[in-house]
Write an enzyme that holds these catalytic residues in place. Structure first.
Site, mmCIF file in Angstrom:
data_model
loop_
_atom_site.group_PDB
_atom_site.id
_atom_site.type_symbol
_atom_site.label_atom_id
_atom_site.label_comp_id
_atom_site.label_asym_id
_atom_site.label_seq_id
_atom_site.Cartn_x
_atom_site.Cartn_y
_atom_site.Cartn_z
ATOM 1 N N GLU A 4 82.760 21.718 140.095
ATOM 2 C CA GLU A 4 82.112 20.572 140.878
ATOM 3 C C GLU A 4 81.222 19.434 140.100
ATOM 4 O O GLU A 4 81.326 18.299 140.369
ATOM 5 C CB GLU A 4 81.120 21.003 141.863
ATOM 6 C CG GLU A 4 81.809 21.640 143.116
ATOM 7 C CD GLU A 4 81.985 23.044 143.130
ATOM 8 O OE1 GLU A 4 81.836 23.396 141.971
ATOM 9 O OE2 GLU A 4 82.528 23.710 144.135
ATOM 10 N N GLY A 55 85.193 25.371 146.394
ATOM 11 C CA GLY A 55 84.969 26.151 147.876
ATOM 12 C C GLY A 55 85.916 27.425 147.735
ATOM 13 O O GLY A 55 85.594 28.224 148.780
ATOM 14 N N ALA A 95 87.512 22.678 148.306
ATOM 15 C CA ALA A 95 87.369 21.640 149.405
ATOM 16 C C ALA A 95 88.328 20.480 148.973
ATOM 17 O O ALA A 95 88.692 20.398 148.134
ATOM 18 C CB ALA A 95 85.965 21.137 149.354
HETATM 19 N N1 DAK Z 1 91.952 18.912 147.293
HETATM 20 C C1 DAK Z 1 92.981 18.250 147.925
HETATM 21 N N2 DAK Z 1 94.253 18.389 147.446
HETATM 22 C C2 DAK Z 1 94.392 19.194 146.510
HETATM 23 C C3 DAK Z 1 93.252 20.149 145.681
HETATM 24 C C4 DAK Z 1 91.901 19.998 146.393
HETATM 25 N N3 DAK Z 1 91.015 20.683 146.154
HETATM 26 N N4 DAK Z 1 93.715 21.041 144.827
HETATM 27 C C5 DAK Z 1 95.031 20.694 144.790
HETATM 28 N N5 DAK Z 1 95.591 19.750 145.635
HETATM 29 C C6 DAK Z 1 96.868 19.209 145.813
HETATM 30 C C7 DAK Z 1 97.332 18.184 144.622
HETATM 31 O O1 DAK Z 1 96.661 17.127 145.034
HETATM 32 C C8 DAK Z 1 98.646 18.229 144.710
HETATM 33 O O2 DAK Z 1 98.965 17.433 146.057
HETATM 34 P P1 DAK Z 1 100.482 16.360 145.846
HETATM 35 O O3 DAK Z 1 100.214 15.754 144.641
HETATM 36 O O4 DAK Z 1 101.483 17.393 145.726
HETATM 37 O O5 DAK Z 1 100.422 15.677 147.216
HETATM 38 C C9 DAK Z 1 98.889 19.811 145.225
HETATM 39 O O6 DAK Z 1 97.868 20.176 145.716
HETATM 40 C C10 DAK Z 1 99.308 20.577 144.104
HETATM 41 O O7 DAK Z 1 98.447 20.207 143.067
HETATM 42 P P2 DAK Z 1 98.828 20.108 141.631
HETATM 43 O O8 DAK Z 1 99.899 19.212 141.632
HETATM 44 O O9 DAK Z 1 97.400 19.420 140.992
HETATM 45 O O10 DAK Z 1 99.161 21.348 140.781
HETATM 46 P P3 DAK Z 1 98.757 21.876 139.569
HETATM 47 O O11 DAK Z 1 99.437 23.088 139.391
HETATM 48 O O12 DAK Z 1 99.165 20.858 138.466
HETATM 49 O O13 DAK Z 1 97.332 22.195 139.279
HETATM 50 C C11 DAK Z 1 95.001 23.123 140.063
HETATM 51 C C12 DAK Z 1 96.637 23.156 140.083
HETATM 52 C C13 DAK Z 1 94.233 23.801 141.066
HETATM 53 C C14 DAK Z 1 94.605 23.141 138.605
HETATM 54 C C15 DAK Z 1 94.760 21.478 140.349
HETATM 55 O O14 DAK Z 1 95.470 21.105 141.645
HETATM 56 C C16 DAK Z 1 93.408 21.055 140.635
HETATM 57 O O15 DAK Z 1 92.366 21.192 139.491
HETATM 58 N N6 DAK Z 1 92.693 20.788 141.567
HETATM 59 C C17 DAK Z 1 91.707 20.750 142.282
HETATM 60 C C18 DAK Z 1 90.656 21.821 142.014
HETATM 61 C C19 DAK Z 1 89.161 21.517 142.173
HETATM 62 O O16 DAK Z 1 88.714 20.685 141.438
HETATM 63 N N7 DAK Z 1 88.558 22.015 143.369
HETATM 64 C C20 DAK Z 1 87.244 22.197 143.568
HETATM 65 C C21 DAK Z 1 86.929 21.168 144.503
HETATM 66 S S1 DAK Z 1 85.583 20.494 144.610
HETATM 67 C C22 DAK Z 1 80.052 20.041 149.944
HETATM 68 C C23 DAK Z 1 80.467 21.549 150.019
HETATM 69 C C24 DAK Z 1 81.315 22.014 149.219
HETATM 70 C C25 DAK Z 1 82.044 21.170 148.453
HETATM 71 C C26 DAK Z 1 81.746 19.856 148.247
HETATM 72 C C27 DAK Z 1 80.954 19.371 149.108
HETATM 73 N N8 DAK Z 1 78.917 19.630 150.636
HETATM 74 C C28 DAK Z 1 77.782 20.423 150.682
HETATM 75 C C29 DAK Z 1 79.087 18.348 150.970
HETATM 76 C C30 DAK Z 1 83.196 21.816 147.711
HETATM 77 C C31 DAK Z 1 83.803 21.188 146.489
HETATM 78 C C32 DAK Z 1 84.823 21.561 146.006
HETATM 79 O O17 DAK Z 1 85.441 22.716 146.512
#
Ligand code: DAK
Length: 261
Positions: free
Chosen positions: A131, A108, A63
């Protein structure tokens, strides 16, 4: 559509989530478009669906953390409901859905893949539920679907530790059915989709319903669900044709496509 590419290729179709600069992260706009795209699938002609992400790096990196970071409790609930509703729509879509996971499937993204019937992935794929490291629980069904797919012990380990796993480990624990070199992933998904699409569509749909609905109830009830869906097939032209073709000893005869009726 800004973030979704939809392409029908004969009897199957491909949905590509296309927000590459943010690694295809799911914001409200992406979820909204995904929802509308699923609603628009022509279930008369499309017999199998593939979901994938744009680019060679990411399926869906979760997400959108930027959008989520400022949500109030009510907005968080609304966002969670939107995601859950869309994912459930995919899970209960009458036709099979294959996730072709072409890179990061985090949070997500992992949850989206788990709402599909079948997951295959590229060799650079990474799965995880990070998360708890962000101060939240998996919110799009991760606690429920991961435990059902890989068992509670492995699901708890992945979710409590927030540790990402690579493609080979995802394959070993049964989260994915196969691992392919990146360039072979979509062709493999398409080959599988075309193979599914060749089979009797009503029978395939009934199998999906029987498996999904049966998993929610005890075995006695589950077998009744199966019996009814089995019986339902005998009202179809496809059952009559499929069995008659088998019984026809004329080896020259070529099998015609099922008619979906
Ligand atoms: N959200 C927004 N932007 C993201 C993103 C994300 N999840 N993942 C990557 N990006 C963006 C980065 O900010 C970056 O943007 P710029 O800086 O270029 O503008 C671009 O994508 C490239 O990312 P990186 O520069 O970080 O690329 P790397 O190769 O260095 O790293 C990575 C790739 C996938 C390891 C890293 O980007 C990362 O750790 N991303 C976050 C992964 C993550 O934690 N995902 C889980 C999100 S939590 C809910 C329901 C569902 C959810 C929540 C609440 N409710 C019931 C309310 C779900 C939650 C989730 O999914």
């Amino acid at each position: 559509m800004e973030f979704i590419v939809y392409e029908q290729k004969g009897a199957y179709a491909v949905i590509t989530i296309s927000r590459e600069k943010a690694l295809n992260a799911l914001n409200s706009a992406v979820l909204e478009e995904l929802d509308k795209t699923i609603d628009a699938v022509d279930l008369q002609t499309v017999r199998c669906l593939i979901v994938t992400g744009a680019g060679a790096k990411s399926f869906v990196a979760g997400a959108d953390i930027g959008e989520m970071s400022t949500l109030s409790k009510a907005e968080g609930e609304a966002f969670g409901k939107k995601g859950n509703d869309v994912f459930r729509k995919l899970e209960t879509l009458p036709i099979p859905v294959i996730a072709a996971v072409n890179g990061f499937a985090l949070g997500g993204g992992c949850e989206l893949s788990m709402s599909c019937d079948i997951r295959i992935c590229s060799d650079n794929a990474v799965f995880g539920q990070p998360e708890v490291g962000l101060g939240i629980t998996p919110g799009f069904g991760g606690t429920q679907r991961l435990a059902r797919l890989v068992g509670p012990g492995m699901a708890k380990q992945m979710i409590y530790t927030a540790r990402n796993i690579k493609a080979d480990e995802a394959y070993r624990i049964g989260l994915v059915n196969g691992v392919y070199p990146q360039e072979e992933l979509l062709p493999a998904a398409e080959k599988m989709a075309a193979g599914i699409a060749k089979n009797a569509p009503i029978a395939v749909r009934n199998c999906k319903r029987a498996i999904n609905n049966g998993l929610d109830v005890d075995m006695d009830e589950a077998l009744i669900i199966e019996e009814k869906l089995f019986g339902n097939c005998f009202e179809t032209e496809d059952q009559k044709y499929g069995m008659a073709f088998f019984l026809d000893k004329n080896k020259e005869k070529v099998k015609e496509p099922f008619k979906n009726c």
